[in-house]
Structures are given as C-alpha cells and as structure tokens.
Design an enzyme around this catalytic site. Structure first.
Site, PDB file in Angstrom:
ATOM      1  N   GLU A  62       0.818  -1.218   0.000  1.00 40.40           N
ATOM      2  CA  GLU A  62       0.000   0.000   0.000  1.00 40.40           C
ATOM      3  C   GLU A  62       0.850   1.265   0.000  1.00 40.40           C
ATOM      4  O   GLU A  62       0.524   2.247  -0.675  1.00 40.40           O
ATOM      5  CB  GLU A  62      -0.916  -0.006   1.226  1.00 40.40           C
ATOM      6  CG  GLU A  62      -1.921  -1.159   1.239  1.00 40.40           C
ATOM      7  CD  GLU A  62      -2.745  -1.185   2.508  1.00 40.40           C
ATOM      8  OE1 GLU A  62      -2.343  -0.524   3.497  1.00 40.40           O
ATOM      9  OE2 GLU A  62      -3.797  -1.852   2.532  1.00 40.40           O
ATOM     10  N   ASP A  63       1.943   1.246   0.753  1.00 44.00           N
ATOM     11  CA  ASP A  63       2.800   2.432   0.881  1.00 44.00           C
ATOM     12  C   ASP A  63       4.258   1.971   0.972  1.00 44.00           C
ATOM     13  O   ASP A  63       4.840   1.944   2.051  1.00 44.00           O
ATOM     14  CB  ASP A  63       2.410   3.224   2.131  1.00 44.00           C
ATOM     15  CG  ASP A  63       3.189   4.520   2.281  1.00 44.00           C
ATOM     16  OD1 ASP A  63       3.722   5.005   1.266  1.00 44.00           O
ATOM     17  OD2 ASP A  63       3.261   5.042   3.413  1.00 44.00           O
TER      18      ASP A  63
END
Length: 355
Positions: A62-63
C-alpha cells in the site's frame, strides 16, 4: 480470520493475488515450524506474530518504503528491530545452538566501545541471518546485537515480504554483482547507487565506533547439487580487499575478523539464484551456530599462510578460517556433538542459558 482477512485484501484490490497466496503459504510454513518446537506457548504465539508480519507486508504493497544508501534501524513509532527478533525467536532451538569464541566477541565489543571500527567477513545463508546473529548475541553482547550494520543486497530492500524485517536493521544498501546485470537498462543506475553507498560507508568508518558485517561471496550459500551439503561460498577477493583498504585508510583504528554462520535450516534459499523478486519462504525450527575467529592481520597473513602472495590474495586465508569454524559448528549442531566439538581454536558455549 487471519486467512479470510488476506482474501478480503485481495478482493478489494489492495493486494495482488500472487502475494495473497504467498502470504497464506508463508503463514502455513511458519505455523508448522513453530508448532514443531513443541513449546508450551507455541500455539498461542503463531497467530499474533503472523498477524503483525502480514500487516507489515501488506503495508509495503500500500505504501512502499524506499531505502536510502545508509538506512538506520527504525525503532519508533513502530519498533521494526524488536518485530524481527520476535518473529525469528520461536524458530531457534536455543538448546542446540552455539556461540563460538565468546572471548573474541568480548574483544570486539571493547574495541567498538573504544571508538574503533570492526569488520566481520562472514558467510551468509538465510534472509533471517541478521535476526539470528542478534538473537545469539543479545544475551551476552546486546550492545553488538543492536549496533551491527549489514552490507545488504537489493533483494532484501526490494521484496515486500522481506522489507519489513530489513527496516529494523542498520544497512548499507548495495546492488550485488550477481544481480547488477539482470536488467541492462538499470545497470548504470545500480552502479551509481553503489557509489553513493560506498561513500556513506566511508563516512561511517571515518566517524569510528562501527561494527560492519559483510558477506564477500556476494550472496547466500547454496547446497552442493550432488552431495546436498552446505559449505560457505567462496569469497570474492575484490570484496575483501576493498573493505580492507577502507578500514586501513581510516582515521581511526580498524579490526577485521572472519565469522562463520550456520543457519540454513531456518529459512533456506532457493536451490539456485533467482532473478525474479518473490521467492517462496520455507521456514524451519532448528539449532544454529555463530562463531568469530581470531583477528586478521593482513600484513602478517603471508607468514601464517605461506601460499599467500600478497594482501589481495589474503581473502583465501579469511575464507579458510570461516570454513573451519563452520565445519566445527556443523559438528556441534548437525553432528549432535554440542560443546564437545570445541577445539583450542574455537570454543563453543551457550551464554543465553546462563542469563
């Protein structure tokens, strides 16, 4: 619930399907290995540990975290160092694990605390090696366990399954010779990155008080394809010599030691080197071994090893010391000889049992 949660992340598009299957396989392998330990608390620890592990892996999709040339261990707001330790701890059979030459570790700790630099020339067997090293040292030498800086290849800073564990270590991030030519379009970028990493390392050594771990073979050991026996991979002479020159040209005293590590049962690598990121993680519960030999004096090494012609050839003597220590650790762990495998050159102990 944990496995259903993975399916939900895949269904929501936050996790690629192949990564979801990899997480499930990872969980199953870890669960089976920990339960094999027959620890009274094993069944209670698996799900909480793996829930945290999978959460941190998901975060990398996600990040994604990007590693700088010199990465310092991230301890807050989330303690990635402790996270890695607690994940690997249940996989170690401490009753059948051994530390070699505790007195040399005492000397290394004293040297680093005095402001000197110390380099460990080591073989390398698993992605879990930094945690294994720290776990075997944390009882007797916690200062060294947390301070060590690892020369890390691109695999451990690019693979989402490995990155959360790497984030808890002090790293000099380089691109290994084994993979630098995998993508011709990235070769020049990787070389520039290696140059920046080398400059960061030089700065650290000028400051002193550094404990540096390097695997001069350029990667993990692999079993012999015929005998299936594991031995330390041969060292790259240039890797040893480059590090020697960096240490000897520093403004502070420097010391170099050969180090042997036996850990392949915990998380063995694929039989052959793979270009693609995303190898399968097979996990086991087993005893391990760690030993450090006598300090290497490259100026005198030709006297101890008559076949050595010059300092650049001294890598052979360093590797021979690692190989000899490794053979002794193998006798102790896999040959079930335990501390009786000790020799005058390498004394085995289990300091964690006395703390």
């Amino acid at each position: 619930e944990l496995l259903l949660g993975i399916d939900k992340e895949v269904a929501a598009g936050r996790l690629p399907p192949h990564a979801g299957e990899g997480m499930k396989d990872f969980y199953a392998n870890y669960r089976d290995a920990v339960l094999h330990s027959e620890s009274e608390t094993a069944h209670k620890s698996v799900v909480p540990i793996m829930a945290t592990v999978l959460d941190r892996i998901l975060l990398q999709f996600e990040d994604p975290f990007t590693f700088p040339p010199y990465h310092q261990s991230m301890r807050e707001p989330f303690d990635y160092y402790k996270f890695g330790q607690e994940y690997i701890r249940p996989l170690l059979h401490f009753g059948k694990s051994y530390l070699g030459n505790k007195e040399h570790w005492d000397a290394i700790e004293n040297q680093v605390q005095q402001g000197h630099n110390v380099v460990l020339f080591s073989n390398h067997q698993t992605e879990a090696d930094p945690a294994i090293i720290a776990l075997l040292l944390e009882g007797s030498h916690p200062y060294l366990a947390e301070r060590m800086t690892y020369i890390a290849g691109d695999r451990v800073i690019l693979d989402p399954f490995c990155k959360p564990f790497s984030m808890g270590r002090n790293l000099i991030c380089v691109h290994s010779k084994k993979h630098i030519n995998d993508d011709p379009e990235l070769v020049e970028m990787k070389r520039r990155a290696n140059t920046r990493a080398l400059k960061e390392l030089a700065v650290l050594l000028r400051c002193g008080k550094q404990l540096i771990w390097i695997a001069p073979s350029g990667g993990r050991d692999r079993p012999d394809p015929v005998t299936n026996e594991w031995t330390p991979a041969v060292f790259d002479p240039a890797a040893v010599d480059n590090m020697r020159r960096l240490v000897e040209r520093g403004d502070v005293p420097g010391h170099m030691y050969p180090m042997a590590l036996l850990s392949y049962n915990i998380m063995p690598p694929p039989p052959k080197v793979q270009k693609a990121i995303g190898e399968r993680r097979l996990v086991g519960y087993h005893g391990v071994g760690l030993s450090v030999g006598s300090e290497v004096n490259f100026g005198q090494v030709s006297l101890a090893f008559p076949g050595t012609r010059n300092k650049r050839d001294a890598h052979q003597s360093v590797w021979e010391s690692v190989r000899e220590q490794y053979a002794l650790l193998h006798k102790a762990v896999h040959g079930n000889e335990g501390p009786s495998a000790s020799t005058p050159a390498c004394s085995l102990s289990q300091p964690w049992l006395a703390t």
